[in-house]
Enzyme design. Structure first.
Site, PDB file in Angstrom:
ATOM      1  N   SER A   1       0.843  -1.190   0.000  1.00  0.00           N
ATOM      2  CA  SER A   1       0.000   0.000   0.000  1.00  0.00           C
ATOM      3  C   SER A   1       0.880   1.241   0.000  1.00  0.00           C
ATOM      4  O   SER A   1       1.630   1.462  -0.940  1.00  0.00           O
ATOM      5  CB  SER A   1      -0.953  -0.027   1.209  1.00  0.00           C
ATOM      6  OG  SER A   1      -1.813   1.080   1.193  1.00  0.00           O
TER       7      SER A   1
ATOM      8  N   HIS B   1      -2.738  -1.001  -3.281  1.00  0.00           N
ATOM      9  CA  HIS B   1      -3.876  -0.116  -3.034  1.00  0.00           C
ATOM     10  C   HIS B   1      -3.721   1.128  -3.908  1.00  0.00           C
ATOM     11  O   HIS B   1      -2.811   1.922  -3.710  1.00  0.00           O
ATOM     12  CB  HIS B   1      -3.928   0.298  -1.564  1.00  0.00           C
ATOM     13  CG  HIS B   1      -4.191  -0.838  -0.625  1.00  0.00           C
ATOM     14  ND1 HIS B   1      -4.010  -0.741   0.723  1.00  0.00           N
ATOM     15  CD2 HIS B   1      -4.621  -2.105  -0.846  1.00  0.00           C
ATOM     16  CE1 HIS B   1      -4.313  -1.896   1.307  1.00  0.00           C
ATOM     17  NE2 HIS B   1      -4.685  -2.736   0.361  1.00  0.00           N
TER      18      HIS B   1
END
Length: 358
Positions: free
Chosen positions: A180, A207
């Site tokens: 992420s 992400h």
């Protein structure tokens, strides 16, 4: 002690809005603002903030140039605000390459389901980056002297501790990588060192908004020897090829003689789109133990439960170490749960893949 933030944007309205949102958090204090990149360099040098929020398109000096100068002269964590367009995606990726650590959409309606959620998300990202700066290692203390008060010691690299039931590396069928915050730069670091004939397929879960993943896949493909593309339903897992999960949906693995991916909508209540956990858990049925799951830098704990299920079935799990993470959240969740077979600095993940499989 409050985190000290500098807000940079050429829009007076947007500057005031961000200042208002951040100052509403008792743990954050906006100590300065700037209307362009040149002003930002001077303000950051003078105030030495913990975090900077930065627009990309500004007069006098753009945000990307300002990021590059700040990271060279007065380094600190920088959160970019970007538009969710193809050009905005490319510019944001350029800003991350220049040294920015994270990004958010500039329009609040694109950040979360409602404005209150967007405010919470902004404050959470700023706090995460602020903690990163406080934890970031500096010059190591001599061995015969204690580390400075308040320093966060880096966890030492952990030697393999595979259970007797773990599948031999030579029998694995895929590498899965989840990440992420800090992931775009981390993935470039890992993948650029892999040879064109890397013998396993790779699945990447980052992400990222839907409008960003095509540009990111293209960038990785141009930088790497292996082939990288944004995944589509029906894509086969092929050696020497990496498939990037599209933003806004979920990538699920399907087994069989020739494993493939399926792209589907997210279950109700899913926070991350794409989700590392969903992809990891799908690999349990599709590939059983014949998987290496790698969890890199990121905020939160996405990937922990998927890694838990994979590990219970004999798969291998690696995690990035604290010292090399932008945000030590996702790897920490895996490590603290006792799931990591190896804990590696980012710069060693790629070489370890080459050594293990080539």
């Amino acid at each position: 002690m409050s985190l000290r933030v500098v807000v940079v944007d050429d829009s007076g309205f947007f500057r005031r809005r961000i200042v208002e949102i951040l100052n509403a958090d008792v743990g954050i204090e906006v100590v300065g603002t700037a209307a362009n990149g040149q002003e930002a360099i001077e303000v950051v040098k003078r105030l030495k903030p913990d975090v900077v929020t930065m627009d990309i398109e500004m007069p006098v000096m753009d945000g990307i140039t300002a990021v590059r100068r700040i990271m060279a002269e007065s380094p600190c964590p920088i959160l970019m605000f970007s538009t969710l367009t193809t050009e905005g995606a490319k510019a944001t990726l350029d800003a991350l390459d220049a040294g920015a650590m994270d990004f958010l959409p500039k329009r609040f309606s694109e950040m979360a389901k409602d404005e209150d959620s967007a405010k919470i998300l902004l404050r959470r990202r700023v706090r995460a980056l602020g903690r990163t700066r406080l934890a970031r290692p500096t010059t190591p203390a001599p061995l015969d002297r204690p580390a400075p008060t308040g320093a966060v010691p880096a966890r030492p690299a952990q030697a393999p501790r595979l259970s007797p039931s773990a599948t031999p590396l030579s029998s694995l069928r895929a590498v899965l990588i989840g990440t992420s915050t800090g992931g775009p730069v981390a993935l470039q670091e890992v993948l650029k060192g892999l040879p064109k004939n890397f013998p396993l397929p790779i699945i990447l879960v980052q992400h990222m908004p839907a409008s960003f993943t095509p540009a990111f896949a293209e960038r990785l493909n141009n930088l790497c020897q292996i082939e990288v593309k944004e995944a589509a339903s029906g894509d086969l897992l092929k050696p020497g090829s990496a498939l990037l999960a599209p933003g806004g949906v979920q990538l699920v693995l399907e087994g069989g003689a020739q494993p493939r991916v399926r792209i589907e909508e997210s279950p109700p209540g899913t926070i991350y789109k794409p989700s590392v956990d969903i992809t990891f858990k799908s690999a349990v049925a599709a590939l059983r133990s014949q998987v290496l799951a790698v969890v890199l830098t990121g905020m939160g704990a996405d990937g922990r439960e998927g890694a838990r299920e994979l590990k219970a079935n004999g798969a291998h799990v690696w995690a990035q170490d604290a010292a090399s993470c932008v945000v030590y959240g996702m790897p920490a969740a895996v490590i603290d749960a006792g799931l990591a077979d190896q804990i590696l600095p980012l710069k060693e993940v790629g070489p370890a893949l080459v050594k293990g499989f080539c």
